[in-house]
Design a protein around this motif. Structure first.
Motif, short mmCIF file in Angstrom:
data_model
loop_
_atom_site.label_atom_id
_atom_site.label_comp_id
_atom_site.label_asym_id
_atom_site.label_seq_id
_atom_site.Cartn_x
_atom_site.Cartn_y
_atom_site.Cartn_z
N GLU A 36 -5.07 -1.76 -0.17
CA GLU A 36 -4.56 -1.54 1.20
C GLU A 36 -4.40 -0.06 1.52
O GLU A 36 -4.08 0.31 2.65
CB GLU A 36 -3.18 -2.22 1.37
N PHE A 37 -4.56 0.79 0.54
CA PHE A 37 -4.32 2.22 0.75
C PHE A 37 -5.63 2.92 1.14
O PHE A 37 -6.63 2.83 0.44
CB PHE A 37 -3.75 2.84 -0.54
N VAL A 38 -5.60 3.60 2.26
CA VAL A 38 -6.81 4.29 2.73
C VAL A 38 -6.84 5.70 2.14
O VAL A 38 -5.88 6.46 2.28
CB VAL A 38 -6.83 4.37 4.27
N LYS A 55 -4.94 -1.68 9.26
CA LYS A 55 -3.71 -2.41 9.60
C LYS A 55 -3.99 -3.43 10.71
O LYS A 55 -3.47 -4.55 10.67
CB LYS A 55 -2.61 -1.46 10.07
N VAL A 69 7.86 12.66 5.12
CA VAL A 69 8.31 11.30 5.47
C VAL A 69 7.15 10.42 5.95
O VAL A 69 6.32 10.86 6.74
CB VAL A 69 9.38 11.39 6.60
N GLY A 70 7.13 9.18 5.44
CA GLY A 70 6.19 8.18 5.95
C GLY A 70 4.73 8.46 5.65
O GLY A 70 3.84 8.05 6.39
N LEU A 71 4.46 9.13 4.54
CA LEU A 71 3.06 9.47 4.23
C LEU A 71 2.43 8.59 3.16
O LEU A 71 1.29 8.82 2.77
CB LEU A 71 2.97 10.95 3.81
N GLY A 72 3.18 7.64 2.63
CA GLY A 72 2.57 6.70 1.67
C GLY A 72 3.02 6.88 0.23
O GLY A 72 2.40 6.32 -0.68
N LYS A 73 4.11 7.59 -0.01
CA LYS A 73 4.59 7.78 -1.40
C LYS A 73 5.01 6.45 -2.01
O LYS A 73 4.61 6.11 -3.12
CB LYS A 73 5.78 8.77 -1.44
N THR A 74 5.82 5.70 -1.25
CA THR A 74 6.30 4.42 -1.77
C THR A 74 5.13 3.47 -1.98
O THR A 74 5.08 2.74 -2.97
CB THR A 74 7.32 3.80 -0.78
N HIS A 75 4.20 3.50 -1.02
CA HIS A 75 3.04 2.62 -1.12
C HIS A 75 2.31 2.87 -2.45
O HIS A 75 2.01 1.94 -3.21
CB HIS A 75 2.12 2.88 0.07
N HIS A 104 1.59 -3.51 -0.86
CA HIS A 104 1.35 -2.08 -1.13
C HIS A 104 0.49 -1.88 -2.38
O HIS A 104 0.92 -1.28 -3.36
CB HIS A 104 2.69 -1.34 -1.27
N GLU A 129 1.70 3.23 12.32
CA GLU A 129 1.67 1.79 12.11
C GLU A 129 2.60 1.07 13.08
O GLU A 129 2.23 0.06 13.69
CB GLU A 129 2.21 1.54 10.70
N VAL A 134 2.62 8.25 8.96
CA VAL A 134 1.82 7.01 9.00
C VAL A 134 2.68 5.82 9.40
O VAL A 134 2.22 4.90 10.09
CB VAL A 134 1.14 6.75 7.63
N ARG A 135 3.97 5.86 8.99
CA ARG A 135 4.85 4.74 9.36
C ARG A 135 4.95 4.63 10.88
O ARG A 135 4.90 3.54 11.44
CB ARG A 135 6.24 4.95 8.75
N ASN A 149 -4.96 12.71 0.61
CA ASN A 149 -4.27 11.97 -0.46
C ASN A 149 -5.18 11.62 -1.65
O ASN A 149 -4.78 10.86 -2.52
CB ASN A 149 -3.64 10.69 0.11
#
Ligand SMILES: Nc1ncnc2c1ncn2[C@@H]1O[C@H](COP(=O)(O)OP(=O)(O)OP(=O)(O)O)[C@@H](O)[C@H]1O
Length: 523
Positions: free
Chosen positions: A194-196, A364, A228-234, A190, A392, A388-389, A201
């Motif tokens: 790797e982040f588009v 990916k 949810v699943g939009l790349g916050k953790t990434h 992460h 993927e 996004v999750r 964003n």
């Protein structure tokens, strides 16, 4: 007149029945308590059960009064505040009668309370322990942060770092660096590369890059929020990775808010609060906390986090937090924390637009060695828009299915999978879907159901949704409390009981409401 033989037969049957009843129905105090524990295990998550219930002992019973013993004052306060109704409910289920509960702490050791401004939410009295013994425990207590104790601004001479001495910031040895990332709780995949980046964003990405380049000196705290699943953790991890690339001595601590709470509880239990505080307040240059909404309603965790925040902030250390909502919309979070979250920069992340979704899929696919045609990328990206999750996951499942069938990834295979997903999604009964269905039926929004307003037009549908969620999902009461916007589990329990009793009593109005909602939900 009944014959003697018949009377004997009836007496025998009665005797057998009584023996069976007496031996199977929990009657002794310990049997009742064991049965109640089993019931509690069903009603709560395994982690909660192990943390809060497993070690409770039933010491005495006087009629309907149960005297329970917990390990210490901290557990007593927590259980009293959060779980008393749940325990009572289980005891009522087992005994079939109303009960009263008295909680007592095994030790008089007081773990909670006393704090000064930056001094800490909990004052653990380890002072009685001999100094030598405490010092001997220190390396073990230092826990997950293995980095040398350095301040961000004044890195020590390389000789001071043992095996880090020959670490070259410009050319990190890949394995050693990756290991250090993992030690810091970071996912090496992460990173920023790797982040588009796209319109949805761009802003949050720029904010994260600025923070990673100059921790503690640009936006502090950085508060990332979005669905949810939009790349916050990434992005959160990308900040940590970049900060460690830029400064190999940077001490980065990454964890979810839930992990923070669990470490706090463990440290309290093991009387290692000094080590806990050292880890977060003294041995940390960059603190990255994921899903802060988890601490909603958890007062003691919020208090400790508040002091951690103050200590780091005032010594110029960087804090980055992710959340599903803006600070001001976070229910169950104390005002003083919400206001601190807004001190720096709040940046939101939106669902990616079509071109970004296609670019993410292509990236990916390349990373995982999946052959993806443009046509197929467009098909997937136009079918899955808001997570996004999920995007993927579909790509990976498609790749796996094609390779299992020994076929190329055809458009037909992709369409079949998307059709199946659509059906699966329509049939899936989970709490968010229940909230959505009930809200739609009553012309209100899911936000209303999760919110605090108590007008009849909202509170009634909210209760129906709580009842249906408890009936049709495996979610425990505390988990449902979280799903319903950080409400106390007793609110959910009360709603469930109220409606359940009406259904049991065959109340025509309630039966028809629930029937109608179940039809909408289950088809
Ligand atoms: N712009 C992007 N570029 C590349 N990958 C992305 C992007 N956005 C999200 N992803 C990927 O999508 C997946 C989900 O992202 P992530 O876990 O960061 O979401 P999240 O917003 O933290 O979700 P949650 O709310 O569930 O915690 C991850 O594998 C991540 O790498």
């Amino acid at each position: 007149m009944i014959s003697v033989a018949r009377a004997r037969y009836v007496a025998l049957v009665l005797l057998v029945f009584t023996v069976l009843f007496v031996s199977y129905w929990p009657s002794s105090m310990s049997e009742i308590w064991q049965a109640a524990l089993c019931d509690l295990k069903e009603k709560t998550s395994s982690h909660n059960y192990e943390s809060w219930f497993q070690n409770i002992k039933c010491r005495r019973r006087e009629g309907r009064q149960f005297f329970l013993e917990v390990r210490d004052e901290f557990q007593k306060a927590w259980v009293e505040e959060n779980y008393l109704d749940l325990i009572e409910d289980s005891l009522v289920t087992v005994t079939g009668a109303s009960v009263e509960i008295t909680l007592d702490a095994e030790s008089t050791y007081a773990s909670k309370a006393q704090h000064d401004d930056v001094g800490g939410a909990f004052q653990i009295d380890v002072e009685d322990e001999p100094v030598a013994a405490r010092m001997a425990r220190m390396p073990e207590e230092m826990g997950r942060v293995q980095m040398p104790a350095m301040s961000w601004d004044a890195p020590a001479a390389p000789e001071a770092f043992g095996d880090l001495a020959d670490f070259d910031a410009t050319q990190p040895a890949p394995k050693a660096f990756e290991e250090r990332l993992v030690e810091a709780g970071l996912n090496p995949r992460h990173d920023f590369e790797e982040f588009v980046v796209g319109g949805s964003n761009q802003f949050v990405h720029a904010a994260c890059s600025a923070v990673a380049e100059n921790p503690g000196k640009s936006y502090n705290p950085l508060f990332i929020f979005g669905g949810v699943g939009l790349g916050k953790t990434h992005l959160l991890h990308a900040v940590g990775i970049e900060a460690m690339k830029a400064n190999p001595q940077a001490r980065v601590v990454t964890m979810s808010a839930e992990e923070f709470m669990n470490e706090l509880i463990t440290s309290l239990r093991q009387k290692k609060m000094n080590a806990f505080r050292t880890q977060f307040r003294n041995n940390c240059d960059v603190l990255l906390i994921d899903d802060i909404q988890f601490i909603a309603g958890k007062d003691s965790t919020q208090e400790e986090f508040f002091h951690t925040f103050n200590a780091l902030y005032h010594s110029g250390k960087q804090i980055v937090v992710t959340s599903d909502k803006l600070p001001r919309d976070l229910p169950g979070i104390e005002e003083r924390l919400r206001s601190r979250f807004s001190w720096g920069l709040c940046a939101d992340i939106q669902p990616p637009e079509m071109e970004t979704r296609i670019a993410i899929l292509e990236k990916k696919a390349e990373a995982d060695g999946i052959e993806l045609s443009k046509e197929m990328a467009i098909l997937l990206a136009s079918s899955i828009r808001s997570n996004v999750r999920e995007l993927e996951g579909t790509l990976i499942r498609l790749g796996a299915q094609a390779s299992l069938l020994g076929q190329p990834m055809s458009m037909e295979l992709a369409r079949q999978m998307l059709d199946r997903m659509d059906i699966d999604q329509r049939n899936q009964v989970n709490t968010p879907r229940i909230i959505e269905v009930v809200a739609r039926e009553y012309g209100i929004s899911p936000v209303d159901i999760r919110g605090k307003r108590r007008t009849r037009a909202i509170s009634k549908p909210r209760q129906y949704a709580m009842y249906l969620a408890r009936k049709h999902t495996d979610d425990s009461y505390p988990r449902l409390g979280d799903e319903f916007g950080g409400k106390d589990h007793t609110t959910v329990l009360a709603a469930f009981k109220k409606i359940d009793e009406l259904i049991e009593a065959k109340d025509p109005e309630m039966c028809s409401i629930i029937d109608r909602l179940e039809n909408l939900l289950l088809g």
